[in-house]
Design an enzyme around this catalytic site. Structure first.
Site, short mmCIF file in Angstrom:
data_model
loop_
_atom_site.label_atom_id
_atom_site.label_comp_id
_atom_site.label_asym_id
_atom_site.label_seq_id
_atom_site.Cartn_x
_atom_site.Cartn_y
_atom_site.Cartn_z
N TYR A 197 0.75 -1.17 -0.17
CA TYR A 197 0.05 -0.03 0.13
C TYR A 197 0.95 1.31 0.14
CZ TYR A 197 -4.25 -2.72 0.77
OH TYR A 197 -5.27 -3.68 0.56
N ILE A 198 2.08 1.18 0.75
CA ILE A 198 2.98 2.46 0.65
C ILE A 198 3.95 2.24 -0.32
CG2 ILE A 198 4.39 3.69 1.94
CD1 ILE A 198 1.71 3.84 2.80
N CYS A 247 -2.29 0.85 10.73
CA CYS A 247 -1.75 1.89 11.14
C CYS A 247 -2.18 2.34 12.57
CB CYS A 247 -1.72 3.13 10.39
SG CYS A 247 -1.41 2.60 8.61
N ARG A 305 3.37 9.27 5.53
CA ARG A 305 2.16 9.82 6.17
C ARG A 305 0.87 9.71 5.38
NH1 ARG A 305 5.25 15.08 8.28
NH2 ARG A 305 5.20 14.54 10.38
N LYS A 312 6.57 9.54 13.96
CA LYS A 312 5.40 8.84 12.93
C LYS A 312 4.58 8.09 14.10
CE LYS A 312 3.05 6.43 10.38
NZ LYS A 312 2.90 6.27 8.95
#
Ligand code: SAJ
Length: 407
Positions: free
Chosen positions: A9-10, A255, A149, A201
């Site tokens: 996904y990132i 997350c 982010r 983070k």
């Protein structure tokens, strides 16, 4: 050339974005099936603008390979789960990716860890891997932490516009990596040290988790004494220094429902607020189940098999089901005789019992619809729910009525 390791996904949007902005990129993933899908010209998940970005990146020459590349820059973007018992980070994927990088990289390479890690993870797990391979950190290999982010559902816009944090041992290397991200990122890029970047983070996601837990607790209080939690939050948020998030059926995704546990695992005696917040969020699927029973009773409904959960993903308009509140709810029922029906327009594979793939067929077989996710699809089809009893956990309906219930 940049070798992006981990095309989930990132990693995938990041690799595509860099390639589309003129950086030479090879994307690597140990999942050969995923690499084959990308090589055949298809993306691997749904996200607004991803297919267009993919086409641009392919035109710009991005390559995909299951093999790690010999290059000067690596971006490691692999998952970081947590151990369900100790609550500590499980850094096994990061460790294994960095080990593989060490097998191919040349002296002078920059290794950027993008995966979210708890403070101290890089010192504890990543540095030793590099040193065990005979490299001197800061001389042979440069280490950087550049946490991401972007928010699923608005990834492409946020990749371009979010501010970023770069943590580096060496300021000069930090500035070099900043330049790499500035090839596409229009936000401000702050360069700091690695430990600060790690903590920042995790703290951002923990802040959101605690805020959502507060909203969820308010929802429970308001339910007990019949107050309108949404109206109360709306009015509170008109205060210039108050910004409460929305209650919901629970917290999912990879997350917000994971990262705060890293702090609880590492600082158990210092994380009372965070630990309790995670417990409150974790209690919401059960709260929904209690609401289902109360609403059934109020409406004279007796057959639980005619209750349907709408939405299996962790939030609206994404296809990601990791840790989703609906799956948490189903999991808690797996040993009981309760057989809820489920449907999600974003989920085409079979991932749950009694799962429907047709909205009308699903509606036909249920009397009570529980909206677990506020996908646009249901917002555009509310008329189809006319005559049903509805438990709307996402405030899709503007007002509650004698058939439409909120949390
Ligand atoms: N949720 C609520 N109420 C709210 C907002 C969210 O119940 O008011 C629920 C959602 O339905 C979902 C869960 O919380 O189940 C998490 O969703 P989210 O939209 O809050 O966040 P994620 O997990 O999709 O993305 C977060 C973002 N972090 C922050 O906003 C601080 C994103 O910027 C991060 O990049 C991402 O985590 C990540 O990768 O860490």
């Amino acid at each position: 050339m940049v070798n992006v390791i981990g095309l989930g996904y990132i990693g995938l949007p990041t690799a595509l974005m860099m390639a589309a902005h003129g950086v030479e990129v090879v994307g690597t993933d140990y999942n050969k099936g995923l690499i084959n899908t990308l090589k055949s010209g298809r993306t691997t998940f749904k996200e607004d603008g991803l297919d267009e970005l993919f086409a641009k990146a392919v035109d710009s020459g991005i390559e995909f390979s299951a093999e790690y590349q010999v290059t000067d820059t690596y971006i490691v973007s692999v998952p970081t789960p947590y151990d369900k018992f100790s609550k500590k980070i499980d850094a096994c994927y990061v460790i294994s990716a960095v080990k593989s990088v060490m097998e191919v990289c040349r002296k002078g390479a920059v290794v950027i860890v993008e995966s979210t890690v708890s403070p101290g993870t890089i010192d504890k797990f990543v540095r030793p891997v590099i040193e065990e391979n005979g490299f001197v950190i800061g001389k042979d290999i440069h280490l950087v932490h550049a946490p991401e982010r972007i928010i699923p559902g608005n990834m492409i816009y946020e990749l371009l516009h979010n501010n970023r944090t770069i943590g580096a041992d060496d300021k000069e290397i930090g500035e070099k990596v900043k330049e790499l991200y500035a090839s596409f990122c229009q936000g401000e890029i702050v360069v700091t040290d690695i430990r600060t970047a790690e903590m920042t983070k995790v703290v951002e996601n923990t802040f959101r988790a605690v805020n959502i837990a507060f909203a969820n607790e308010l929802a429970k209080i308001c339910r007990q004494d019949d107050m309108d939690v949404y109206e109360i939050i709306r009015i509170c948020n008109m205060h210039p220094r108050v910004n409460i998030l929305q209650p919901g059926p629970g917290v999912g995704g990879h997350c917000i429902s994971v990262d705060p546990w890293f702090l609880v695992g590492d600082y158990p005696s210092l994380t009372k607020v965070i630990g309790e917040s995670m417990a409150v969020n974790g209690s919401m699927p059960e709260f929904v189940l209690d609401r289902i029973h109360t609403i059934m009773e109020e409406n004279g409904l007796t057959d639980i098999s005619r209750v349907g959960l709408y939405g299996l993903t962790y939030k609206e308009n994404v296809d990601d089901c990791r840790e989703s509140p609906a799956l948490q709810l189903l999991e808690s029922q797996k040993n009981s005789t309760i057989q809820l029906k489920v449907y999600d327009p974003y989920v085409s594979e079979d991932i749950a019992e009694n799962q429907y793939h047709n909205f009308d067929a699903f509606l036909n077989d249920v009397d009570l619809v529980v909206i677990m996710v506020g996908h646009d699809q249901i917002k555009e089809n509310l008329d189809k729910l006319d005559g049903k009893v509805v438990l709307d956990t996402r405030k899709v309906y503007k007002t509650a009525t004698d058939k439409i219930y909120y949390l």
